[in-house]
Motif scaffolding. Structure first.
Motif, PDB file in Angstrom:
ATOM      1  N   HIS A 117     -28.445 -16.480 -12.118  1.00  0.00           N
ATOM      2  CA  HIS A 117     -29.115 -17.716 -12.515  1.00  0.00           C
ATOM      3  C   HIS A 117     -29.630 -17.643 -13.945  1.00  0.00           C
ATOM      4  O   HIS A 117     -29.609 -18.644 -14.670  1.00  0.00           O
ATOM      5  CB  HIS A 117     -30.242 -18.036 -11.534  1.00  0.00           C
ATOM      6  CG  HIS A 117     -29.733 -18.619 -10.252  1.00  0.00           C
ATOM      7  ND1 HIS A 117     -29.604 -19.972 -10.048  1.00  0.00           N
ATOM      8  CD2 HIS A 117     -29.273 -18.019  -9.121  1.00  0.00           C
ATOM      9  CE1 HIS A 117     -29.101 -20.189  -8.834  1.00  0.00           C
ATOM     10  NE2 HIS A 117     -28.895 -19.017  -8.259  1.00  0.00           N
ATOM     11  N   GLU A 118     -30.068 -16.454 -14.353  1.00  0.00           N
ATOM     12  CA  GLU A 118     -30.570 -16.300 -15.718  1.00  0.00           C
ATOM     13  C   GLU A 118     -29.501 -16.627 -16.756  1.00  0.00           C
ATOM     14  O   GLU A 118     -29.812 -17.166 -17.823  1.00  0.00           O
ATOM     15  CB  GLU A 118     -31.061 -14.863 -15.931  1.00  0.00           C
ATOM     16  CG  GLU A 118     -32.376 -14.559 -15.240  1.00  0.00           C
ATOM     17  CD  GLU A 118     -32.687 -13.065 -15.283  1.00  0.00           C
ATOM     18  OE1 GLU A 118     -31.922 -12.308 -15.930  1.00  0.00           O
ATOM     19  OE2 GLU A 118     -33.679 -12.664 -14.655  1.00  0.00           O
ATOM     20  N   VAL A 119     -28.251 -16.285 -16.451  1.00  0.00           N
ATOM     21  CA  VAL A 119     -27.176 -16.520 -17.417  1.00  0.00           C
ATOM     22  C   VAL A 119     -26.415 -17.818 -17.129  1.00  0.00           C
ATOM     23  O   VAL A 119     -25.388 -18.092 -17.744  1.00  0.00           O
ATOM     24  CB  VAL A 119     -26.205 -15.321 -17.490  1.00  0.00           C
ATOM     25  CG1 VAL A 119     -26.939 -14.083 -17.968  1.00  0.00           C
ATOM     26  CG2 VAL A 119     -25.521 -15.071 -16.160  1.00  0.00           C
ATOM     27  N   GLY A 120     -26.920 -18.616 -16.190  1.00  0.00           N
ATOM     28  CA  GLY A 120     -26.377 -19.952 -15.962  1.00  0.00           C
ATOM     29  C   GLY A 120     -25.099 -20.018 -15.151  1.00  0.00           C
ATOM     30  O   GLY A 120     -24.334 -20.981 -15.271  1.00  0.00           O
ATOM     31  N   ILE A 121     -24.878 -19.023 -14.294  1.00  0.00           N
ATOM     32  CA  ILE A 121     -23.676 -19.016 -13.461  1.00  0.00           C
ATOM     33  C   ILE A 121     -23.967 -19.698 -12.122  1.00  0.00           C
ATOM     34  O   ILE A 121     -24.965 -19.393 -11.460  1.00  0.00           O
ATOM     35  CB  ILE A 121     -23.176 -17.578 -13.229  1.00  0.00           C
ATOM     36  CG1 ILE A 121     -22.768 -16.949 -14.570  1.00  0.00           C
ATOM     37  CG2 ILE A 121     -22.017 -17.555 -12.248  1.00  0.00           C
ATOM     38  CD1 ILE A 121     -22.390 -15.478 -14.479  1.00  0.00           C
ATOM     39  N   VAL A 122     -23.099 -20.599 -11.718  1.00  0.00           N
ATOM     40  CA  VAL A 122     -23.228 -21.296 -10.431  1.00  0.00           C
ATOM     41  C   VAL A 122     -23.012 -20.315  -9.288  1.00  0.00           C
ATOM     42  O   VAL A 122     -22.123 -19.452  -9.334  1.00  0.00           O
ATOM     43  CB  VAL A 122     -22.191 -22.443 -10.352  1.00  0.00           C
ATOM     44  CG1 VAL A 122     -22.171 -23.072  -8.967  1.00  0.00           C
ATOM     45  CG2 VAL A 122     -22.488 -23.491 -11.419  1.00  0.00           C
ATOM     46  N   THR A 123     -23.831 -20.440  -8.234  1.00  0.00           N
ATOM     47  CA  THR A 123     -23.711 -19.571  -7.063  1.00  0.00           C
ATOM     48  C   THR A 123     -23.370 -20.430  -5.838  1.00  0.00           C
ATOM     49  O   THR A 123     -24.258 -20.971  -5.184  1.00  0.00           O
ATOM     50  CB  THR A 123     -25.004 -18.783  -6.813  1.00  0.00           C
ATOM     51  OG1 THR A 123     -26.110 -19.690  -6.783  1.00  0.00           O
ATOM     52  CG2 THR A 123     -25.229 -17.754  -7.899  1.00  0.00           C
TER      53      THR A 123
END
Length: 203
Positions: free
Chosen positions: A84-90
């Motif tokens: 989440h810190e690097v903006g990746i969708v989970t």
């Protein structure tokens, strides 16, 4: 429909099992991310945990999930936070053979394996693992980062706090609370509340 490409954080047996679920859900596997120090030249590995910012900036995939298993439970929350810190969708991955009530809620990054049953008004948190053949009956609450090994049975109105772990075949009777980061051994029958950070053996 455009291809959806997934990166899996982890490169061990659990990560390969997660890949099977992802493929069944219509994703393709863009690669695996290993712990720092593992050679990125190994088959399918696209980098290490330290490479997540670079991977996020590459725009070569559409989402990522945590794929380290119960041998590294303590790493799972940190890896999820890093995504989440690097903006990746989970994305949430629910195997097509799982039976999930329309009133159930399943959080981001959660993994629901084959032949799982999730009942009415169940709330599954983020980054949760519900392994094959587990049954989660009505009104259960499963906290973020909890991990249910194969064949776990939650009999209804059970609450698992953040990071709780239930070993294979554990059975929890209705109304019980399993505390934060508690560990329930495989085959245990849990009839009373378990405190945070404690361990319950099979009996």
């Amino acid at each position: 429909m455009a291809e959806r490409r997934l990166v899996i954080l982890g490169a061990g047996a659990h990560a390969r099992a997660v890949a099977d679920v992802a493929l069944a859900c219509g994703w393709s596997i863009a690669g695996f991310v290993a712990a720092a120090g593992v050679s990125p030249g190994a088959p399918g590995i696209v980098g290490s945990d330290d490479d997540l910012p670079r991977l996020a900036a590459s725009h070569t995939f559409d989402g990522a999930v945590v794929g380290v298993g119960n041998a590294a439970l303590e790493r799972r929350p940190a890896l999820f936070a890093r995504l989440h810190e690097v903006g990746i969708v989970t994305p949430t991955l629910v195997h097509p053979s799982a039976v999930v009530s329309p009133s159930a809620r399943i959080g981001a990054g959660a993994l629901v394996f084959p032949q799982v049953a999730i009942g009415a008004e169940v709330d599954v948190g983020e980054n949760v693992v519900v392994y094959s053949g587990s049954v989660v009956e009505h009104d259960c609450r499963i906290g973020d980062h909890a991990y249910l090994a194969p064949g776990v049975i939650l009999c209804g109105n059970v609450r698992l706090e953040t990071g709780a772990f239930l070993g294979a075949g554990a059975i929890v009777v209705p109304g019980v609370v399993i505390g934060k980061e508690a560990r329930i051994d495989a085959g245990a029958r849990v009839t009373m509340t378990v405190g945070a950070g404690t361990r319950t053996s099979a009996r």
